[in-house]
Design an enzyme around this catalytic site. Sequence first.
Site, short mmCIF file in Angstrom:
data_model
loop_
_atom_site.label_atom_id
_atom_site.label_comp_id
_atom_site.label_asym_id
_atom_site.label_seq_id
_atom_site.Cartn_x
_atom_site.Cartn_y
_atom_site.Cartn_z
N GLY A 13 5.49 -4.57 -19.49
CA GLY A 13 4.71 -5.56 -20.23
C GLY A 13 3.60 -4.89 -21.04
N ASP A 34 10.04 -3.56 -13.30
CA ASP A 34 10.06 -4.71 -14.21
C ASP A 34 11.49 -5.26 -14.21
OD1 ASP A 34 7.90 -5.26 -16.86
OD2 ASP A 34 9.75 -6.41 -16.68
N THR A 38 10.07 -10.77 -19.47
CA THR A 38 9.31 -10.79 -20.74
C THR A 38 8.88 -9.38 -21.13
OG1 THR A 38 7.23 -11.23 -19.56
CG2 THR A 38 8.42 -13.14 -20.41
N ASP A 59 13.68 -7.36 -9.78
CA ASP A 59 12.95 -8.63 -9.72
C ASP A 59 12.15 -8.64 -8.42
OD1 ASP A 59 12.06 -11.21 -9.53
OD2 ASP A 59 14.03 -12.15 -9.78
N SER A 77 4.40 -10.95 -14.38
CA SER A 77 4.41 -12.40 -14.62
C SER A 77 4.58 -12.65 -16.11
CB SER A 77 3.10 -13.06 -14.18
OG SER A 77 3.11 -14.44 -14.49
N TYR A 147 1.84 -21.60 -14.61
CA TYR A 147 1.11 -20.33 -14.66
C TYR A 147 -0.19 -20.41 -13.86
CZ TYR A 147 -1.03 -16.17 -16.82
OH TYR A 147 -1.62 -14.94 -17.04
N TYR A 161 -4.43 -11.79 2.71
CA TYR A 161 -4.00 -10.47 3.20
C TYR A 161 -5.20 -9.55 3.44
CZ TYR A 161 1.06 -10.96 3.17
OH TYR A 161 2.36 -11.32 3.48
N THR A 177 -6.61 -10.87 -24.13
CA THR A 177 -6.58 -9.44 -24.46
C THR A 177 -5.54 -9.21 -25.56
OG1 THR A 177 -7.16 -8.98 -22.17
CG2 THR A 177 -6.29 -7.13 -23.44
N ARG A 188 1.12 -16.13 -29.09
CA ARG A 188 -0.32 -16.11 -28.87
C ARG A 188 -1.05 -16.10 -30.21
NH1 ARG A 188 0.48 -12.11 -24.32
NH2 ARG A 188 -0.31 -13.18 -22.47
#
Length: 318
Positions: A13, A34, A38, A59, A77, A147, A161, A177, A188
């Site tokens: 990503g 990955d 995406t 995955d 993600s 999301y 955790y 970003t 975006r």
Amino acid sequence: MATQTVLVTGAAGFLGSHLCDLLLNEGHTVLGVDNYATGNPANLKHLSGEPRFQFIEKDICQPFDVGRVDTIFNFASPASPIDYSRLGVETLLVGSAGTINTLDLARKYHANYLHASTSECYGDPEVHPQVESYWGRVNPIGPRSVYDEAKRFSEAAVTAYNRYYGVNTHLVRIFNTYGPRLQANDGRVISNFVTQALRGEPLTIYGDGLQTRSFCYVSDLIDGIVRLSRSEEHTPVNIGNPGEFTMLECAREVLAVTGSKSDITYLPLPQDDPARRRPDITKARQLLGWEPKIALRQGLELSLDYFRACVAAEVQAA
Ligand code: UDP
């Protein structure tokens, strides 16, 4: 610091690939995972001859074990509104089962752990600028909920955790970003405006253009994240650039940097689009001695060659 073996999920990503570059430059060995939901193989192409980098197509929603690792960065993600709308259930799964699977690895190997969380945890905020202590205003069933709620679940899981199993966890809340490797077609605002300006097409403003965002250049963000991963802080920390722009101002910056004569056109505002967003970075400043160095104008200039190449590749492919 001694060199480490580091796992980066979401390595193909935008942010994951820049993180891999920084860690490799520091001398670490990096395992990049990955599933290309995406991610883009082109983001890692330059690492193909790098002996300290290993790519594993996987995955993370299925339990997995890559062997002993010292640090885990969980960046897997879908992240742009059009991607997570298209991949709604996948987004929920990676932010729940995927996060738990990576936490189990951290627990098994006593690894340091950092999770990429988001300013979306604040939803459409009533508190401005957003401080980490604000719990947010999120619609649990709206279009952004796949999301937002996955990321909020991840924050709860990461915290659990730490609390129950003593895993050395860190949570970064990432604000908008941009920079090279931001997918040119991810919908975006920066990728849309810059590619529209370069093609001479109208810039598409959603709503009245008075909603705000605060844009951080990628190298500043990665620097802050790596600092946080090496800190003792377990509660969420905002990393972003507090420079706040309306979308109209953002469009004007893009037109100035590209020298484009594109018009502006107005389209409907998507449901639950946050009206304003700006990080309070007091905590990052105090804890990490971090603050962003690159303002929007300069960051757009640094991104221009990349977006020009994307637009040129589209023309060639047509
Ligand atoms: N936006 C826009 N035109 C576009 C794409 C986005 O005006 O072509 C607006 C969008 O409605 C939002 C802001 O820009 O208010 C930032 O959108 P983006 O999808 O980049 O990220 P978000 O911060 O909403 O997750």
